[in-house]
Enzyme design. Structure first.
Site, PDB file in Angstrom:
ATOM      1  N   HIS A 110       0.834  -1.208   0.000  1.00  0.00           N
ATOM      2  CA  HIS A 110       0.000   0.000   0.000  1.00  0.00           C
ATOM      3  C   HIS A 110       0.868   1.259   0.000  1.00  0.00           C
ATOM      4  O   HIS A 110       0.638   2.181  -0.796  1.00  0.00           O
ATOM      5  CB  HIS A 110      -0.914   0.002   1.221  1.00  0.00           C
ATOM      6  CG  HIS A 110      -1.683   1.277   1.395  1.00  0.00           C
ATOM      7  ND1 HIS A 110      -2.908   1.505   0.804  1.00  0.00           N
ATOM      8  CD2 HIS A 110      -1.386   2.419   2.083  1.00  0.00           C
ATOM      9  CE1 HIS A 110      -3.330   2.721   1.112  1.00  0.00           C
ATOM     10  NE2 HIS A 110      -2.431   3.292   1.901  1.00  0.00           N
ATOM     11  N   GLU A 111       1.852   1.307   0.895  1.00  0.00           N
ATOM     12  CA  GLU A 111       2.715   2.490   0.960  1.00  0.00           C
ATOM     13  C   GLU A 111       3.538   2.647  -0.316  1.00  0.00           C
ATOM     14  O   GLU A 111       3.791   3.763  -0.771  1.00  0.00           O
ATOM     15  CB  GLU A 111       3.625   2.419   2.182  1.00  0.00           C
ATOM     16  CG  GLU A 111       2.892   2.418   3.519  1.00  0.00           C
ATOM     17  CD  GLU A 111       1.933   3.586   3.684  1.00  0.00           C
ATOM     18  OE1 GLU A 111       2.150   4.645   3.067  1.00  0.00           O
ATOM     19  OE2 GLU A 111       0.942   3.438   4.434  1.00  0.00           O
ATOM     20  N   HIS A 134       1.726   4.477  -2.924  1.00  0.00           N
ATOM     21  CA  HIS A 134       1.853   5.940  -2.859  1.00  0.00           C
ATOM     22  C   HIS A 134       3.107   6.412  -3.605  1.00  0.00           C
ATOM     23  O   HIS A 134       3.090   7.458  -4.261  1.00  0.00           O
ATOM     24  CB  HIS A 134       1.920   6.408  -1.406  1.00  0.00           C
ATOM     25  CG  HIS A 134       0.615   6.315  -0.679  1.00  0.00           C
ATOM     26  ND1 HIS A 134      -0.568   6.808  -1.190  1.00  0.00           N
ATOM     27  CD2 HIS A 134       0.311   5.798   0.541  1.00  0.00           C
ATOM     28  CE1 HIS A 134      -1.546   6.587  -0.334  1.00  0.00           C
ATOM     29  NE2 HIS A 134      -1.047   5.962   0.721  1.00  0.00           N
TER      30      HIS A 134
END
Length: 224
Positions: A96-97, A100
């Site tokens: 998920h990170e 980004h």
């Protein structure tokens, strides 16, 4: 009790339920090892490489669920329970990170907008309720002070709303890569998706809470 107060209370209760469920889900899947044994750090680094990103560093940071991507210094900061863990939860958070970081590399518009608002939100969070408090005392003689506080709260609400597509998109990127790369599959992939959905719901509740707070103070200003 006003409708606005009831709305804030209901959203607050929902927020506590969602946060509790999130903690439970991550606690559960933090104990389930992923096939292949990659740690959170290795998942992030692999995802970065496979997306042609080589200028982002993966680091460890203190705390629990404090994971974040910092576009200012291009670092993926994974909490201690994610960085060195080979669990399903760690893989989901790390991907998920990294999502980004990919958004940043591809100049994803909502992320750019959110990053641009960060200095404004820092100012807003520091002064909004001070202006609201001051404005309550002079709302009949100097309503502009109260409305200035409302304007700052509106900026915070806008920030929360813009955060939603950023977070949901990062989770979608994470799930697509975890599946396409073969990092997770079957039940493991489903578990990662469950963890990310509960994490995303915390941002949805935060946005609804910010909007409810804005409506509440607008209601006060209009009544006076």
């Amino acid at each position: 009790m006003t409708i606005e107060w009831m709305l804030i209370i209901v959203i607050g209760i929902v927020g506590l339920i969602v946060q509790g469920r999130l903690q439970a889900v991550f606690a559960k899947y933090s104990k389930v090892p992923m096939e292949g044994g990659l740690t959170g750090r290795e998942v992030a680094e692999k995802m970065l490489r496979e997306n042609g990103i080589y200028d982002v560093t993966v680091t460890s940071t203190r705390g629990h669920l404090t994971d974040n991507y910092n576009p200012a210094n291009k670092t993926i900061n994974l909490s201690e329970s994610v960085y060195a863990s080979n669990s399903i939860a760690a893989a989901a958070v790390a991907a998920h990170e990294t999502g980004h970081a990919i958004q940043d590399a591809q100049e994803y518009a909502p992320l750019r907008m959110r990053s641009a608002l960060v200095p404004v939100i820092s100012f807003s969070s520091r002064w909004s309720f001070l202006l609201i408090l001051m404005g309550l005392f002079v709302i009949n003689t100097m309503p502009v002070i109260f409305w200035a506080g409302i304007a700052l709260i509106a900026l915070s609400a806008l920030f929360s709303v813009i955060t939603l597509p950023v977070e949901y998109n990062a989770s979608n990127r994470a799930m697509q890569w975890l599946e396409a790369s073969g990092t997770l599959h079957g039940e493991s992939l489903r578990q990662a998706g469950t963890a990310l959905r509960w994490a995303a719901r915390t941002y949805l509740v935060a946005a609804l809470s910010a909007i409810a707070t804005l409506i509440y103070y607008i209601g006060i200003a209009r009544r006076d």
